[in-house]
Design a protein around this motif. Structure first.
Motif, PDB file in Angstrom:
ATOM      1  N   HIS A   1       0.837  -1.196   0.000  1.00 10.57           N
ATOM      2  CA  HIS A   1       0.000   0.000   0.000  1.00 10.57           C
ATOM      3  C   HIS A   1       0.873   1.246   0.000  1.00 10.57           C
ATOM      4  CE1 HIS A   1      -3.311  -2.594   2.095  1.00 10.57           C
ATOM      5  NE2 HIS A   1      -3.129  -2.891   0.815  1.00 10.57           N
TER       6      HIS A   1
ATOM      7  N   ASP B   1      -8.553   2.918   0.607  1.00  8.68           N
ATOM      8  CA  ASP B   1      -9.140   1.661   0.148  1.00  8.68           C
ATOM      9  C   ASP B   1      -9.167   0.604   1.242  1.00  8.68           C
ATOM     10  OD1 ASP B   1      -9.337   2.844  -2.313  1.00  8.68           O
ATOM     11  OD2 ASP B   1      -7.656   1.761  -3.218  1.00  8.68           O
ATOM     12  N   TYR B   2      -8.113   0.552   2.049  1.00 12.53           N
ATOM     13  CA  TYR B   2      -7.963  -0.516   3.044  1.00 12.53           C
ATOM     14  C   TYR B   2      -7.618   0.063   4.413  1.00 12.53           C
ATOM     15  CZ  TYR B   2      -7.146  -2.728  -1.496  1.00 12.53           C
ATOM     16  OH  TYR B   2      -7.237  -3.123  -2.812  1.00 12.53           O
TER      17      TYR B   2
ATOM     18  N   TYR C   1     -12.275   1.838  -4.736  1.00  7.07           N
ATOM     19  CA  TYR C   1     -10.922   2.107  -5.243  1.00  7.07           C
ATOM     20  C   TYR C   1     -10.717   3.614  -5.321  1.00  7.07           C
ATOM     21  CZ  TYR C   1     -11.014  -2.820  -6.335  1.00  7.07           C
ATOM     22  OH  TYR C   1     -11.117  -4.178  -6.231  1.00  7.07           O
ATOM     23  N   SER C   2      -9.695   4.108  -4.625  1.00  5.73           N
ATOM     24  CA  SER C   2      -9.536   5.542  -4.425  1.00  5.73           C
ATOM     25  C   SER C   2      -9.113   6.290  -5.673  1.00  5.73           C
ATOM     26  CB  SER C   2      -8.507   5.797  -3.312  1.00  5.73           C
ATOM     27  OG  SER C   2      -7.274   5.146  -3.593  1.00  5.73           O
TER      28      SER C   2
ATOM     29  N   GLY D   1      -3.893   3.171  -1.346  1.00  2.91           N
ATOM     30  CA  GLY D   1      -4.385   1.902  -1.881  1.00  2.91           C
ATOM     31  C   GLY D   1      -3.229   1.065  -2.373  1.00  2.91           C
TER      32      GLY D   1
END
Length: 444
Positions: free
Chosen positions: A153, A202-203, A256-257, A271
């Motif tokens: 990431h 995203d995460y 999804y950014s 992301g």
């Protein structure tokens, strides 16, 4: 992908090393078809689809193997799709012969149902791959998920917009080195822009986990594969993220950014490094304005004064157990996919990290990046920094974990729509942040 003049010779050598003196079960005049599911781009013309076409034209045609892509998916969803296909009776295509997935997905299918790549790659061949990447795909001594690429990431930014922000406020890219600086910068951008969000994530759970681990948190997973909500360091790491979220300084991405960054909704996104494949070279704002993206890529923020950690993410290649002929066919395909130069070409085009020892050194002098080349060079400079300064950490592999994660993310996406009005109506930042903590706790 670049042409490879010795593909047939390399394939012959790989098969010889694989089978020794044993007679091959493959027959050019009676080819076997392997079905394949992957996550490397759901759009037509993805780099993986191009590789499959190349294999079918060359080594596959010579040896009697044809690979057919029967489904594509996102990495977060493919595990559930595979379980549905394994159970049968669904609207999905039949269980594929070869597929990409996480180690947790492979374990959920049953290790006894998945080919052990240790039986198809010699020890000498396995020594050519990064050992940690092989370990990431291993369970109970079986290599169930073979690495083709790995991602991590990173922080990607609209450089044009950040430069204006920097000129007005003095903000610097170096401020984003640490989580402390990242959250301060996000708040400063919100004030500077009149209430616009700085970053889409995203995460976020992975960011929270790494932040907590860097601060000394240990053993914050429970036996049933969720979080120990009594772990004070993990909770504070979550609330730090949540306070920024409810104030609008950051937001959950629309999965999804890159979408938010390319439309100017935010000026940055955290992301997968592989997301570079989906970034345009221009930003198209909702008011019709267009300007160069000038994509900047920075390492994942880290905790000031602590040893930096990075996620080791990405799916690998699995083969479903059927018969020896299909296992040999799958081995031919996977050997071919992970051949050194081909692997380097693939990762350089898609934003992943190479999986072979020494390949990272080679990529420093790589010149065949796709356009815009500067963006890819920025990415690999960031990845090389992380390779040298960060320690990779495998992602959780609990059965059912990612289903809970996706449910939490969906709940947060819905909740964040109301936060501006709720704050305006008098609810406090801490109240709303603690409400998100309750959401997380309820998933366990």
């Amino acid at each position: 992908m670049k042409p490879r003049f010795f593909a047939a010779l390399l394939a012959a050598l790989m098969i010889f090393s694989l089978t020794g003196c044993e007679k091959s079960l493959l027959d050019k005049d009676n080819p076997v078809t392997l079905t394949f599911w992957h996550v490397y781009g759901e759009q037509s013309g993805s780099p993986m689809d191009e590789l499959v076409d190349e294999f079918n034209r060359t080594v596959g045609a010579e040896k009697g193997v044809r690979v057919t892509v029967t489904a594509t998916s996102s990495a977060s969803q493919i595990g559930a799709f595979l379980l549905q296909a394994q159970a049968g009776g669904s609207e999905l295509p039949e269980m594929p012969d070869v597929f990409t997935c996480h180690i947790g997905d492979a374990m959920a299918l049953g290790a006894e149902n998945v080919v052990d790549w240790n039986d198809l790659f010699t020890e000498k061949e396995r020594e050519e791959f990064v050992s940690g990447f092989l370990d990431d795909g291993t369970a109970d001594g079986k290599l169930l998920v073979f690495p083709m690429s790995k991602s991590t990431h990173v922080l990607m930014l609209n450089g044009s917009a950040f430069d204006r922000f920097s000129a007005a406020t003095g903000a610097q890219y170096s401020d984003l080195t640490t989580w402390e600086g990242f959250y301060q910068t996000a708040g400063a951008f919100y004030d500077y822009s009149g209430g616009k969000t700085f970053c889409a994530l995203d995460y976020p759970l992975r960011a929270v986990e790494l932040r907590a681990m860097e601060q000394g948190a240990e053993d914050f997973y429970t036996e049933d594969g969720w979080y120990d909500t009594d772990n004070a360091i993990f909770k504070e790491s979550w609330l730090e993220f949540a306070r920024a979220l409810v104030q609008g300084h950051i937001q959950m991405s629309d999965r999804y950014s890159n979408t938010q960054v390319m439309t100017g909704e935010t000026i940055s996104g955290i992301g997968s490094s592989a997301a570079i494949l989906y970034y345009n070279d221009k930003v198209s704002y909702l008011d019709g304005t267009v300007e160069p993206m000038n994509l900047q890529v920075l390492p994942m923020p880290k905790t000031d004064g602590a040893d930096a950690l990075m996620t080791q993410a990405g799916v690998g290649l699995c083969a479903y157990k059927t018969d020896e002929k299909r296992a040999e066919a799958a081995s031919l395909f996977v050997h071919w996919l992970t051949e050194p130069e081909r692997n380097l070409d693939f990762v350089a085009e898609t934003g992943y990290m190479p999986v072979r020892n020494g390949a990272f050194d080679a990529i420093e002098n790589y010149t065949d990046f796709p356009e815009p080349q500067q963006a890819y060079q920025n990415l690999y400079a960031a990845l090389n920094t992380m390779r040298q300064e960060y320690t990779p950490v495998s992602e959780p592999r609990f059965s059912g974990y990612y289903g809970k994660v996706n449910a939490l993310y969906d709940a947060l996406r819905e909740a964040q729509k109301a936060y501006p009005a709720r704050l305006a109506n008098g609810e406090s930042v801490d109240e709303l942040a603690n409400e998100t903590w309750t959401m997380l706790c309820s998933m366990g």
